[in-house]
Design a protein around this motif. Structure first.
Motif, PDB file in Angstrom:
ATOM      1  N   LEU A  28      49.089   2.410  14.090  1.00  0.00           N
ATOM      2  CA  LEU A  28      48.091   1.645  14.840  1.00  0.00           C
ATOM      3  C   LEU A  28      48.469   0.166  14.908  1.00  0.00           C
ATOM      4  CD1 LEU A  28      44.546   2.964  13.864  1.00  0.00           C
ATOM      5  CD2 LEU A  28      45.899   3.441  15.895  1.00  0.00           C
ATOM      6  N   SER A  29      48.896  -0.385  13.762  1.00  0.00           N
ATOM      7  CA  SER A  29      49.178  -1.819  13.748  1.00  0.00           C
ATOM      8  C   SER A  29      50.418  -2.110  14.595  1.00  0.00           C
ATOM      9  CB  SER A  29      49.326  -2.327  12.322  1.00  0.00           C
ATOM     10  OG  SER A  29      50.655  -2.237  11.901  1.00  0.00           O
ATOM     11  N   ARG A  30      51.381  -1.197  14.580  1.00  0.00           N
ATOM     12  CA  ARG A  30      52.567  -1.389  15.422  1.00  0.00           C
ATOM     13  C   ARG A  30      52.219  -1.317  16.906  1.00  0.00           C
ATOM     14  NH1 ARG A  30      58.010  -1.076  13.725  1.00  0.00           N
ATOM     15  NH2 ARG A  30      58.082  -1.233  11.468  1.00  0.00           N
ATOM     16  N   VAL A  31      51.380  -0.342  17.254  1.00  0.00           N
ATOM     17  CA  VAL A  31      50.952  -0.216  18.652  1.00  0.00           C
ATOM     18  C   VAL A  31      50.225  -1.481  19.080  1.00  0.00           C
ATOM     19  CG1 VAL A  31      49.374   0.990  20.214  1.00  0.00           C
ATOM     20  CG2 VAL A  31      50.830   2.292  18.662  1.00  0.00           C
ATOM     21  N   ALA A  32      49.357  -2.002  18.185  1.00  0.00           N
ATOM     22  CA  ALA A  32      48.590  -3.199  18.517  1.00  0.00           C
ATOM     23  C   ALA A  32      49.510  -4.387  18.744  1.00  0.00           C
ATOM     24  CB  ALA A  32      47.597  -3.491  17.398  1.00  0.00           C
ATOM     25  N   ARG A  33      50.632  -4.431  18.001  1.00  0.00           N
ATOM     26  CA  ARG A  33      51.569  -5.542  18.169  1.00  0.00           C
ATOM     27  C   ARG A  33      52.566  -5.279  19.301  1.00  0.00           C
ATOM     28  NH1 ARG A  33      54.465  -5.795  13.121  1.00  0.00           N
ATOM     29  NH2 ARG A  33      53.201  -4.088  12.332  1.00  0.00           N
ATOM     30  N   GLY A  34      52.494  -4.081  19.898  1.00  0.00           N
ATOM     31  CA  GLY A  34      53.415  -3.757  20.987  1.00  0.00           C
ATOM     32  C   GLY A  34      54.807  -3.434  20.500  1.00  0.00           C
ATOM     33  N   ASP A  35      54.941  -3.090  19.205  1.00  0.00           N
ATOM     34  CA  ASP A  35      56.258  -2.766  18.661  1.00  0.00           C
ATOM     35  C   ASP A  35      56.410  -1.244  18.649  1.00  0.00           C
ATOM     36  OD1 ASP A  35      58.501  -2.282  17.215  1.00  0.00           O
ATOM     37  OD2 ASP A  35      57.775  -3.150  15.339  1.00  0.00           O
ATOM     38  N   LEU A  36      57.125  -0.695  19.617  1.00  0.00           N
ATOM     39  CA  LEU A  36      57.202   0.763  19.738  1.00  0.00           C
ATOM     40  C   LEU A  36      58.629   1.272  19.601  1.00  0.00           C
ATOM     41  CD1 LEU A  36      54.619   1.066  22.602  1.00  0.00           C
ATOM     42  CD2 LEU A  36      54.332   1.864  20.272  1.00  0.00           C
ATOM     43  N   GLY A  37      59.463   0.479  18.968  1.00  0.00           N
ATOM     44  CA  GLY A  37      60.821   0.928  18.738  1.00  0.00           C
ATOM     45  C   GLY A  37      61.740   0.621  19.904  1.00  0.00           C
ATOM     46  N   GLU A  38      63.022   1.019  19.736  1.00  0.00           N
ATOM     47  CA  GLU A  38      64.010   0.722  20.767  1.00  0.00           C
ATOM     48  C   GLU A  38      64.375   1.962  21.562  1.00  0.00           C
ATOM     49  OE1 GLU A  38      67.393  -1.235  19.183  1.00  0.00           O
ATOM     50  OE2 GLU A  38      66.328  -3.139  18.947  1.00  0.00           O
ATOM     51  N   SER A  39      64.675   1.728  22.827  1.00  0.00           N
ATOM     52  CA  SER A  39      65.132   2.815  23.683  1.00  0.00           C
ATOM     53  C   SER A  39      66.491   3.310  23.194  1.00  0.00           C
ATOM     54  CB  SER A  39      65.244   2.293  25.114  1.00  0.00           C
ATOM     55  OG  SER A  39      66.150   3.071  25.841  1.00  0.00           O
ATOM     56  N   PHE A  40      66.696   4.645  23.139  1.00  0.00           N
ATOM     57  CA  PHE A  40      68.020   5.170  22.759  1.00  0.00           C
ATOM     58  C   PHE A  40      69.026   4.825  23.840  1.00  0.00           C
ATOM     59  CE2 PHE A  40      65.714   9.214  21.138  1.00  0.00           C
ATOM     60  CZ  PHE A  40      65.067   8.460  20.193  1.00  0.00           C
ATOM     61  N   ALA A  41      68.561   4.887  25.075  1.00  0.00           N
ATOM     62  CA  ALA A  41      69.480   4.825  26.206  1.00  0.00           C
ATOM     63  C   ALA A  41      70.010   3.413  26.426  1.00  0.00           C
ATOM     64  CB  ALA A  41      68.794   5.338  27.459  1.00  0.00           C
ATOM     65  N   SER A  42      69.182   2.388  26.173  1.00  0.00           N
ATOM     66  CA  SER A  42      69.615   1.056  26.570  1.00  0.00           C
ATOM     67  C   SER A  42      69.600   0.040  25.440  1.00  0.00           C
ATOM     68  CB  SER A  42      68.730   0.545  27.701  1.00  0.00           C
ATOM     69  OG  SER A  42      67.424   0.370  27.208  1.00  0.00           O
ATOM     70  N   ASP A  43      69.183   0.444  24.212  1.00  0.00           N
ATOM     71  CA  ASP A  43      69.116  -0.473  23.075  1.00  0.00           C
ATOM     72  C   ASP A  43      68.120  -1.605  23.272  1.00  0.00           C
ATOM     73  OD1 ASP A  43      70.844   0.941  21.573  1.00  0.00           O
ATOM     74  OD2 ASP A  43      72.621  -0.160  22.234  1.00  0.00           O
ATOM     75  N   LEU A  44      67.322  -1.556  24.325  1.00  0.00           N
ATOM     76  CA  LEU A  44      66.294  -2.574  24.522  1.00  0.00           C
ATOM     77  C   LEU A  44      64.997  -2.085  23.895  1.00  0.00           C
ATOM     78  CD1 LEU A  44      66.938  -3.479  28.251  1.00  0.00           C
ATOM     79  CD2 LEU A  44      67.153  -5.046  26.315  1.00  0.00           C
ATOM     80  N   PRO A  45      64.121  -3.028  23.499  1.00  0.00           N
ATOM     81  CA  PRO A  45      62.815  -2.578  23.002  1.00  0.00           C
ATOM     82  C   PRO A  45      62.092  -1.784  24.093  1.00  0.00           C
ATOM     83  CG  PRO A  45      63.119  -4.923  22.592  1.00  0.00           C
ATOM     84  CD  PRO A  45      64.257  -4.481  23.451  1.00  0.00           C
ATOM     85  N   ALA A  46      61.435  -0.677  23.696  1.00  0.00           N
ATOM     86  CA  ALA A  46      60.743   0.168  24.674  1.00  0.00           C
ATOM     87  C   ALA A  46      59.699  -0.630  25.446  1.00  0.00           C
ATOM     88  CB  ALA A  46      60.088   1.342  23.956  1.00  0.00           C
ATOM     89  N   THR A  47      59.013  -1.535  24.730  1.00  0.00           N
ATOM     90  CA  THR A  47      57.963  -2.325  25.381  1.00  0.00           C
ATOM     91  C   THR A  47      58.538  -3.180  26.505  1.00  0.00           C
ATOM     92  OG1 THR A  47      57.498  -2.722  23.062  1.00  0.00           O
ATOM     93  CG2 THR A  47      55.794  -3.316  24.630  1.00  0.00           C
TER      94      THR A  47
END
Lengths: 293, 316
Positions: free
Chosen positions: B72-91
């Motif tokens: 929940l706290s990660r979602v609230a901060r918009g931290d959803l991990g990195e894309s496998f395909a592009s190494d960019l943050p998913a957000t």
């Protein structure tokens, strides 16, 4: 109870003859589609997976270069488009029917339970309805398919999510308004249990509304299945569905438009016929459902 | 503003929050039910020690309740991990795609409103005539048309046969035309049907008859009296439609290679780029819940009849 349902039957049959020609046409089309789906094995000229690489991209018989061997032409692997459409129709109708049934039963049961038990059950059921309203079933289905991978059982269950909350709300609302009626109080005073009250006395009274809802919901269910299959997330080859045929044929639009367009016409006409039939049925059977519902 | 509408707004806001929380919970449940997130959310070739590090970092070795709160706290901060395909943050990928979807959805929305409203009001004014019947028929044809089939027909005719419009990409305003029409036409059919019913209902009301009796012309009655009163039900209708527009956008963007949220979602599912799938789903939920809340607030402000009791009743 049986005499009541017979009455409804006779009444609706009588009115069928008073229905507009368009409605008769719709019913005819839907019956034809159902029969084709049932008798696919007898009707398909060639098996739908049979490839003939020497006969790829043959146009339909009515175009120049077409032949009677393949009435509706062939696709990129030389498979007969007519035969594939017949089997695809079977798959699409089967999935949409199962999906509609599962959704209707689950939604109705949840609505009945919510209305009967109220309290926490009601709250949880209504919250789930809210979630479903907030997240269209296409996204819920995509999320599940992404994380769990594709398999046909999961896919049918996901397709059944289309509109379940409408049955739940409908059943809940109808039962809430019915269960204070005198006849229900009388039955309860005689000591009938919840199961008996709900299934023998409440359900038959709201059955017509639920059937209408299922009919109105069916086009949405077909569209959910065909959309997912079109995107490559639904029915997987070697099986085929009308949506999957469109998705595959999309790549060959320039040279062989018929691979995608013909199944598209079938989807369009079937959802159209079902919508018109549903509207008509609602006006006939159930004046209580909101017109825009 | 009256107390009752403030209460109604407050109630709707709480309800939206609860719905949002439930949707996030649903994503968490799907994620956990599907297996170990360190298997699901890290690229397949990740070495075991990095996987272990990830488990500790995300608290996957801790009790499920802690994991949930963590999520929940990660979602609230918009931290959803990195894309496998592009190494960019998913957000970040989601943020890049959003303007494109807003552009497409917005223009489709405008076009659909324009077509749907004019057809619907015209049909209502010609109620019971051949014009009315043919407009209803056109509306039914419109909303029964599957988005993917319409898109393919438009490509076939305008891009491949006539060669006047591009069928894929988003590099110029011309690229917007076909996807907009694809998304707008089915919606226009539903708007027309709705506008017709709403207009018919309003036109029967006493204040319209009074306006007519005053000698006001047709146009003045419609623009001055009927339309403002039909705004509230229309607004509610559009609130419901937002989910459908976004569903349609998934298919439309895929057909026309339009780089918005929908295409990002389908591409990510096909590549099993699950952090991005998760981010897109959460973003779409947020958009829908917020737009519904916005519609509810406008509704409460515009319609003095809305009270808490009615809002509560609407919950059932």
């Amino acid at each position: 109870m049986s005499s009541a349902s017979e009455q409804v039957d006779i009444r609706s049959t009588l009115r069928l003859w008073g229905a507009s020609p368009v409605i008769v046409l719709c019913i005819g089309w839907l019956l034809a589609m159902i029969l084709i789906a049932i008798f696919a094995d007898l009707l398909a000229p060639i098996h739908y997976t049979t490839q003939d690489l020497t006969a790829r991209f043959r146009p339909p018989a009515f175009m120049t270069g077409g032949s009677a061997d393949h009435l509706l032409g062939t696709d990129h692997l030389g498979r007969d488009v007519l035969s594939r459409m017949i089997y695809a129709l079977r798959t699409s109708i089967l999935i949409a029917t199962l999906g509609t049934l599962i959704g209707a039963v689950m939604g109705t049961l949840m609505g009945l339970a919510a209305a009967r038990f109220r309290g926490i059950v009601d709250m949880v059921a209504m919250m789930l309805c809210d979630v479903q309203t907030a997240l269209p079933s296409l996204f819920i289905a995509i999320a599940f398919l992404a994380f769990f991978g594709n398999n046909i059982v999961l896919f049918i269950i996901l397709v059944s999510f289309e509109g379940w909350e409408r049955y739940a709300r409908l059943a809940r609302g109808l039962v809430l308004s019915e269960q204070t009626a005198d006849y229900i109080r009388a039955v309860e005073a005689f000591g009938a249990g919840t199961g008996r009250v709900v299934f023998q006395h409440l359900l038959p009274n709201i059955a017509a509304s639920l059937v209408v809802q299922a009919t109105l919901n069916f086009p949405g269910t077909i569209l959910l299945e065909t959309s997912l299959s079109f995107l490559g997330l639904g029915v997987q080859p070697p099986d085929t569905s009308l949506g999957l045929m469109l998705g595959e044929g999309r790549r060959y639009l320039l040279n062989a438009w018929w691979i995608a367009v013909l199944p598209g016409i079938i989807i369009f006409l079937t959802t159209l016929a079902m919508s018109l039939f549903g509207d008509w049925l609602r006006d006939r059977l159930d004046p209580t459902i909101n017109k825009e519902g | 503003m009256k107390m009752s509408s403030l209460k109604a707004i407050g109630f709707r806001a709480v309800r939206s929050l609860v719905t949002l929380l439930l949707c996030v919970t649903l994503v968490f449940v799907i994620l956990r039910a599907a297996g170990d997130p360190s298997e699901e959310l890290l690229p397949p070739e990740t070495p075991p020690d990095i996987r272990q590090e990830y488990r500790v970092q995300w608290g996957l070795d801790r009790p499920i309740v802690v994991q949930y709160l963590n999520f929940l706290s990660r979602v609230a901060r918009g931290d959803l991990g990195e894309s496998f395909a592009s190494d960019l943050p998913a957000t970040e990928l989601v943020m890049r795609a959003i303007p494109k979807t807003i552009l497409l959805g917005g223009s489709a929305f405008l076009l659909a409103t324009l077509i749907g409203m004019s057809l619907g009001v015209t049909a209502a004014l010609r109620h019971g005539t051949a014009v009315d019947r043919s407009l209803i028929a056109a509306a039914v044809l419109g909303y029964s048309m599957p988005v993917f089939f319409l898109g393919i027909l438009l490509i076939l005719v305008f891009a491949l046969q006539l060669r006047v419009l591009p069928s894929s990409g988003s590099s110029s305003p011309v690229h917007l035309i076909l996807p907009t029409i694809t998304l707008a036409l089915p919606l226009a059919g539903r708007v027309a049907r709705f506008a017709r019913t709403a207009t018919l209902e309003v036109m029967g009301k006493p204040f319209i008859r009074t306006a007519r009796a005053k000698g006001l012309g047709q146009l003045a009655v419609i623009l001055g009296h009927a339309l403002p009163n039909a705004m509230v039900p229309l607004l509610m209708f559009f609130g419901i439609e937002i989910g459908l527009i976004l569903s349609g956008a998934v298919v439309t963007e895929t057909i026309f290679a339009w780089p918005g949220l929908g295409r990002l979602l389908v591409d990510s599912v096909n590549m099993r780029d699950l952090p991005v799938v998760q981010a897109v789903i959460l973003m779409i939920t947020l958009i829908i819940v917020l737009s519904n809340l916005f519609v509810d607030i406008l509704h409460a402000l515009l319609d003095p009849k809305v009270s808490l009791a009615r809002t509560l009743g609407g919950a059932g």
